[in-house]
Design an enzyme around this catalytic site. Structure first.
Site, PDB file in Angstrom:
ATOM      1  N   THR A   1      65.784 -25.043  40.293  1.00  0.00           N
ATOM      2  CA  THR A   1      64.751 -24.288  39.925  1.00  0.00           C
ATOM      3  C   THR A   1      63.586 -24.758  41.026  1.00  0.00           C
ATOM      4  O   THR A   1      63.462 -25.833  41.406  1.00  0.00           O
ATOM      5  CB  THR A   1      63.933 -24.779  38.622  1.00  0.00           C
ATOM      6  N   GLN A   2      63.437 -23.620  41.885  1.00  0.00           N
ATOM      7  CA  GLN A   2      62.182 -23.889  42.766  1.00  0.00           C
ATOM      8  C   GLN A   2      60.875 -23.439  42.441  1.00  0.00           C
ATOM      9  O   GLN A   2      59.854 -23.947  43.061  1.00  0.00           O
ATOM     10  CB  GLN A   2      62.659 -22.853  43.940  1.00  0.00           C
TER      11      GLN A   2
END
Lengths: 293, 265, 262
Positions: free
Chosen positions: C33-34
């Protein structure tokens, strides 16, 4: 057992010429000497009860529970080898957790019984293992209410696609018994262990199939049946352990819990009273042995 | 290996690496990070030793950028104590920087010092603990605990001992050390007031003839006042410092905790 | 002698030719997850004399789109704790399932004592710190409210970095800027908690929800509010509506494209 001594009983998974697996039958023997367990499927819940023979006065009363919880809504009690029973429960918990991680919802009782039956059966197939030395009674309540999936955050649409259908019926009580062979059946009333014959004949008198017995009455019957079934081994002291699962609007709100102390004691009192009544009718000699914990 | 070579004509026909550190994959390009696993929770810590005591102090403010998370978040901890209260501890630790790493570091060191006691039946010496802390920090050399730690206690001779660290475990024993957001404000003050830097004997001469003032360990009450003054001043000049001053004082009689309010603006 | 340490111990290019790394697959770095996708905004909580009040609105935004307006962000754990979650909604759902399975397994031991809010906060902070250390964070900030081991009010925060802190009043996200100062005016010290009543605390939180609705563009006027006390456990209301709004001030706003009197 005519084939005993012919060697077909020395290895698991091997059939005898007349089509029997002796190791499984010996496992059943282990069960037949265990403490009596019963389960009653009532109209608004399920009750489980077990006769715990007290082998030593050094054991703490009320400790060493024999009925275990699986997920929130299932109870398991077993007769036979206690460690085998624990492993069985552990597997049931894993199955319930695995079902949840896949479907984000509690495992239905029918599915759990099926998976456990399959698991137990696998232990009849290999020479490297022995069958389970337990017969387990699995009781529970499949939620009749609408349960959201785990992690659900909203209520979803009320109409249209994904909307709710009013008046659908789901869930209810469930009771299964799983044997060392892996075979399992659904029951109205189930009994296993030493006093199973007596217990079964008592259960048959209850007219469970009509679905009229209430959970409260079921608790009292369960206690009485354990006491009746104990008659044949009354020289040994025992402790009664009971648990129940009610409907969502019942006393346990669909959860598996121990029967509260006051209700348990009341049921025991009535059971003892019923026993005394029987004694007066059937035998004239008063018994000095009392049935206390 | 043979199968690997036979499937690769280029390598099979050429000499290969004779050691096991051959690159396992081609160098990847620079990794783009949207998630940065560190933050700075501000605050400052300070440690000073005397002849028979060590003080560790820290302000109790925790920040995220310009926001104050809380006005009471301790940065100084007892190590090796019996339970949550830290009763019976004989080492103190302060951590400042990224608070989550600080907590993790504190809990690890605490567990290690306790295990040492259970396994060897004696307390871990401050010297050993100091070396162990350096090893823990260096163990995460390539994903460091983003904290500046100071360890305090009494050495084998009962003298105050203080060890200061960088985030990857470089450490030394010192008389005093300031760390954290206001380290650059406090440390020069300490140099002057504890180690008497730039202080000379009056009338001893000029230029190279100047005689530096003799460094002597300070008595406790003076040190405590120095610490309080340092934090009062740091609170004035640094926005991440304030709210409260927590102090742990370790002497032969045990550890005493003190708390003084600081300005909350 | 080659003076580049990198070349020491390796076959010499002038003897063996340069190393042919062409067979090595260029591997892309593993990514997690960015950034959060569907998000919840602020969570507020205040300690009072004998309990905690906590609130969060029912909105899940998709960027600037008000995507889901019926999202319950207060997740009760047991009868004495509740978690308010802001940030990524799918991560919130994961956490909810995690807590659910924790609750199930906790009940297997019939020792009679269950996890309190403090235990729950410790557990969550370890989960969050582990995930950030794996560079695979759960993109949330949470407030854990409830009762600690001594049945005293407990309130603490944990975020995607594993940072934890505790205070008599807490607010996440936008609330940290807008609501926290207002709440601190009422109760800025543990010593003030003793004379802070339930009514005042609930009123303050409701008022802050209103302020947030006025100024936080990712907020909603429907919200959930819960009170945890020793006497009544968790009392959760999930469909509250902001009352007594006044948008009269909007008339006086200049700028944002509105330059003249209507």
């Amino acid at each position: 057992m005519t084939s005993i001594g012919t060697g077909y009983d020395l290895q698991n998974s091997v059939f005898s010429p007349d089509g029997r697996n002796f190791q499984v039958e010996y496992a059943v023997k282990a069960v037949e000497n265990g403490g009596t367990c019963i389960g009653i499927r009532c109209k608004d819940g399920v009750v489980l009860a077990v006769e715990k023979i007290i082998n030593s006065k050094l054991l703490k009363p009320g400790a060493n529970k024999k009925i275990a919880t699986v997920d929130r809504n299932v109870g398991i009690v077993s007769s036979g080898l206690i460690p085998d029973g624990r492993h069985f429960v552990s597997r049931a918990r894993d199955e319930a957790a695995s079902w949840r991680s896949t479907y984000k919802a509690p495992i239905p009782l029918a599915a759990l019984a099926g998976r456990l039956g399959g698991y137990v059966q696998a232990y009849t197939l290999y020479s490297s293992v022995r069958p389970f030395g337990v017969t387990a009674i699995v009781g529970g309540w499949d939620s009749e209410g609408e349960l959201g999936v785990d992690g659900q955050v909203g209520t979803g649409p009320t109409v249209g696609a994904g909307g709710k259908i009013a008046g659908t019926k789901a869930g209810g009580p469930a009771l299964y018994m799983i044997e060392p062979s892996g075979s399992y059946w659904g029951y109205y009333g189930a009994a296993t262990g030493k006093g199973r014959q007596t217990a079964k004949s008592e259960l048959e008198k209850l007219d469970l199939s009509s679905g009229s017995l209430s959970l409260e009455a079921g608790v009292k019957e369960a206690a009485r049946i354990i006491y009746v079934a104990h008659e044949d081994s009354k020289d040994k002291e025992f402790e009664l352990e009971m648990s129940w699962i009610s409907s969502m609007d019942g006393p346990t709100k669909g959860r598996h819990q121990e029967v509260p102390k006051d209700i348990l004691e009341e049921a025991e009192r009535l059971a003892k009273k019923a026993m005394e009544g029987d004694d007066e009718e059937e035998t004239t000699a008063p018994e000095g042995e009392t049935m206390e914990e | 290996m043979a199968s690997l070579l036979s499937s690769n004509p280029t390598l099979a026909s050429n000499p290969s690496y004779s050691f096991s550190q051959a690159p396992q994959n081609a160098a990847a390009g620079n990794r783009e990070h949207a998630f940065y696993p560190y933050t700075d929770n501000g605050g400052s810590t300070l440690g000073i030793t005397g002849n028979d005591f060590a003080i560790l102090a820290g302000d109790t403010r925790s920040t995220s950028g310009y926001s104050i998370n809380t006005r009471y978040s301790p940065k100084v901890f007892r190590i090796g104590g019996d339970d949550e209260t830290g009763e019976g501890a004989h080492i103190i630790l302060s951590v400042v920087g990224y608070a989550a790493d600080g907590t993790a570091l504190k809990e690890r060191l605490n567990a290690i010092v306790k295990m040492y006691k259970y396994q060897h039946g004696k307390r871990m010496s401050v010297k050993a603990c100091a070396q162990r802390l350096a090893t823990i920090l260096y163990g995460k050399r390539f994903f460091p605990y983003y904290v500046t730690a100071i360890l305090g206690g009494l050495d084998e001779d009962g003298k105050g001992a203080l060890y200061s660290y960088d985030p990857v475990g470089s450490y030394e024993r010192e008389q005093c050390r300031a760390a954290g957001a206001a380290a650059s404000l406090i440390m020069p003050f300490l140099d002057n007031q504890v180690n008497f830097k730039n202080q000379y004997s009056p009338g001893s001469g000029v230029g190279h003839d100047l005689e530096a003032r003799q460094v002597t360990p300070l008595p406790f009450h003076e040190v405590e006042q120095l610490v309080r003054d340092a934090f009062t001043s740091a609170t004035e000049r640094h926005i991440e410092v304030g709210d409260g001053l927590q102090m742990l004082v370790i002497t032969k009689d045990g550890i005493e905790e003190k708390y003084f309010p600081l300005k909350r603006d | 002698m080659n003076h580049l340490p990198q070349a020491w111990g390796r076959p010499r290019d002038n003897v063996y030719g340069t190393y042919d790394a062409s067979y090595l697959q260029p591997r892309l770095p593993q990514t997690h997850t960015q950034s959060p996708i569907v998000t919840g905004t602020s969570v507020l909580a205040v300690k009072f004399k004998d309990g905690i009040v906590i609130a969060a609105d029912n909105l899940a935004s998709y960027g600037s789109l008000a995507r889901f307006t019926d999202v319950k962000r207060l997740r009760p754990f047991n009868s004495r704790s509740i978690v308010g979650i802001g940030g990524d909604v799918s991560d919130m759902q994961y956490l909810d399932r995690l807590l659910n399975s924790l609750d199930v397994t906790e009940n297997y031991s019939s020792t009679g004592h269950s996890l309190n809010a403090k235990n729950l906060h410790t557990y969550l902070s370890k989960v969050m710190y582990k995930r950030r250390s794996d560079i695979n964070p759960l993109w949330n900030q949470m407030l854990v409210a409830g009762l600690d081991g001594n049945d005293e009010p407990f309130l603490s925060s944990v975020d995607l970095l594993g940072t934890t802190f505790s205070s008599p009043t807490l607010a996440t996200g936008f609330g940290a800027h807008l609501a926290q100062p207002l709440l601190r005016k009422l109760s800025d010290d543990e010593s003030k908690v003793a004379d802070f009543t339930r009514e005042k605390a609930v009123e303050a939180v409701r008022e802050c929800m209103k302020v947030l609705f006025y100024r936080d563009a990712r907020s909603l006027d429907r919200y959930s509010i819960a009170v945890v006390t020793k006497e009544s456990g968790v009392e959760l209301k999930e469909d509250e509506h902001l009352e007594g709004q006044s948008w009269a001030f909007a008339e006086t706003i200049r700028g944002y494209g509105r330059t003249q009197e209507v």
